[in-house]
Scaffold this motif. Sequence first.
Motif, PDB file in Angstrom:
ATOM      1  N   TYR A  30       3.126 -12.511 -67.596  1.00 24.05           N
ATOM      2  CA  TYR A  30       3.158 -11.171 -66.993  1.00 24.05           C
ATOM      3  C   TYR A  30       2.619 -11.213 -65.568  1.00 24.05           C
ATOM      4  N   ALA A  31       1.493 -11.900 -65.381  1.00 22.15           N
ATOM      5  CA  ALA A  31       0.872 -11.965 -64.057  1.00 22.15           C
ATOM      6  C   ALA A  31       1.801 -12.641 -63.056  1.00 22.15           C
ATOM      7  N   ALA A  32       2.447 -13.716 -63.459  1.00 22.10           N
ATOM      8  CA  ALA A  32       3.351 -14.408 -62.544  1.00 22.10           C
ATOM      9  C   ALA A  32       4.513 -13.503 -62.141  1.00 22.10           C
ATOM     10  N   ALA A  33       5.089 -12.787 -63.100  1.00 23.37           N
ATOM     11  CA  ALA A  33       6.225 -11.912 -62.788  1.00 23.37           C
ATOM     12  C   ALA A  33       5.791 -10.715 -61.936  1.00 23.37           C
ATOM     13  N   TRP A  55       5.533  -8.055 -56.729  1.00 22.59           N
ATOM     14  CA  TRP A  55       4.757  -7.209 -55.820  1.00 22.59           C
ATOM     15  C   TRP A  55       4.590  -7.881 -54.457  1.00 22.59           C
ATOM     16  N   TRP A  56       4.200  -9.147 -54.461  1.00 21.36           N
ATOM     17  CA  TRP A  56       3.945  -9.829 -53.203  1.00 21.36           C
ATOM     18  C   TRP A  56       5.235 -10.059 -52.421  1.00 21.36           C
ATOM     19  N   ALA A  57       6.327 -10.328 -53.122  1.00 26.03           N
ATOM     20  CA  ALA A  57       7.604 -10.498 -52.418  1.00 26.03           C
ATOM     21  C   ALA A  57       8.038  -9.191 -51.757  1.00 26.03           C
ATOM     22  N   ILE A 117      -2.865  -7.077 -59.983  1.00 26.69           N
ATOM     23  CA  ILE A 117      -3.891  -7.537 -60.921  1.00 26.69           C
ATOM     24  C   ILE A 117      -4.238  -6.430 -61.906  1.00 26.69           C
ATOM     25  N   ALA A 118      -4.378  -5.191 -61.407  1.00 32.92           N
ATOM     26  CA  ALA A 118      -4.686  -4.055 -62.303  1.00 32.92           C
ATOM     27  C   ALA A 118      -3.534  -3.796 -63.270  1.00 32.92           C
ATOM     28  N   LEU A 119      -2.296  -3.880 -62.783  1.00 35.65           N
ATOM     29  CA  LEU A 119      -1.136  -3.665 -63.658  1.00 35.65           C
ATOM     30  C   LEU A 119      -1.042  -4.757 -64.714  1.00 35.65           C
ATOM     31  N   THR A 120      -1.334  -5.984 -64.331  1.00 35.97           N
ATOM     32  CA  THR A 120      -1.327  -7.085 -65.299  1.00 35.97           C
ATOM     33  C   THR A 120      -2.413  -6.895 -66.336  1.00 35.97           C
TER      34      THR A 120
END
Length: 189
Positions: A36-39, A44-46, A68-71
Amino acid sequence: MRLTHTYTRHWDIETRQHELLGIDLGEGIPRKTLRYAAAICGTWWALWLLLFGFPPARAVSLFLAPPIALTWAGSKRSQTYWRRTNLLVWSVRIAYLLRGIQPVLGRGRIPGPRLGLRLRARRLGERVPQLPRMPGLEGLFGSEGPDATHTDGEPFRTRPRVRLYGPDAVAKSHRKRRRRTTTTSTKES
């Protein structure tokens, strides 16, 4: 009244990442959370880099905190469906809001019409009367035009015939099938 305990929740087996890039993580992070964090962080960063470029020093918290909060919130177990994560429950709700319940046409081979979004927008416009009066939103939330539920034509009505078969009819059909299979096997040889 008798009370019992269910221990299956405590026996939940989950694969964990105990080491990441040579760093020992102790008990480890669940692998599903890492996925989840990777996706989420990658998306988000892209998008951030595409829209705003590299963040200034003051905006680094805006760059790091939301994914990070969403993950963290999304990888927790749902309170209503304890076997699912919050992120999965949220995605199912969003899919329902966007697609709605679609009819199955041709055993799923023919895609159904996209009426769900229009119907929800019209209902939302009826519940909140200020929405259709806002500039630019009249067409989306307005109730002019034909009702979208009737644009595909009248509903298809069937008259099923109910038949009740007793044991004698079932035995008769078995005898017929046996005869048919024996005659085809004798013709082949």
